[in-house]
Design a protein around this motif. Structure first.
Motif, PDB file in Angstrom:
ATOM      1  N   SER A  39      45.569  40.110  36.708  1.00  8.19           N
ATOM      2  CA  SER A  39      45.884  40.413  34.999  1.00  8.19           C
ATOM      3  C   SER A  39      46.458  38.882  34.781  1.00  8.19           C
ATOM      4  O   SER A  39      47.358  38.046  36.269  1.00  8.19           O
ATOM      5  N   PRO A  40      46.676  38.856  33.534  1.00 12.34           N
ATOM      6  CA  PRO A  40      46.289  39.317  32.563  1.00 12.34           C
ATOM      7  C   PRO A  40      44.652  39.278  32.261  1.00 12.34           C
ATOM      8  O   PRO A  40      43.926  39.589  31.705  1.00 12.34           O
ATOM      9  N   SER A  64      42.840  43.728  36.272  1.00 13.85           N
ATOM     10  CA  SER A  64      43.996  43.866  37.296  1.00 13.85           C
ATOM     11  C   SER A  64      44.049  45.216  38.916  1.00 13.85           C
ATOM     12  O   SER A  64      43.035  44.734  39.381  1.00 13.85           O
TER      13      SER A  64
END
Length: 84
Positions: A39-40, A64
């Motif tokens: 992430s992100p 993620s």
């Protein structure tokens, strides 16, 4: 920003950490894991055949975490992790 005390010599500020990709077999699937959280922006996992002329194709973009399980296939594959 940064400061280099040696005039006219280039330098890098905040060089990115290289992605280290590791593999293991878990429950009959290939687990790809790496040392950074995705992430992100995300990390693209790509594969290609072991032949020298194979082209890299997207397996999945991970947004993620730091691992992905993929199906094992009969043909040998190479994998790489690329920052978005």
């Amino acid at each position: 920003f940064g400061y280099n005390p040696v005039p006219d010599v280039p330098f890098t500020v905040g060089a990115p950490t290289p992605i280290v990709l590791k593999t293991s077999v878990v429950g009959g699937r290939l687990r790809l894991s790496w040392n950074l959280d995705a992430s992100p922006a995300g990390i693209r996992i790509e594969s290609r055949a072991l032949r020298n002329d194979g082209t890299w194709t997207l397996v999945q973009t991970v947004y993620s975490g730091s691992q992905l399980d993929v199906e094992l296939s009969g043909e040998g594959q190479m994998y790489r992790a690329v920052r978005n």
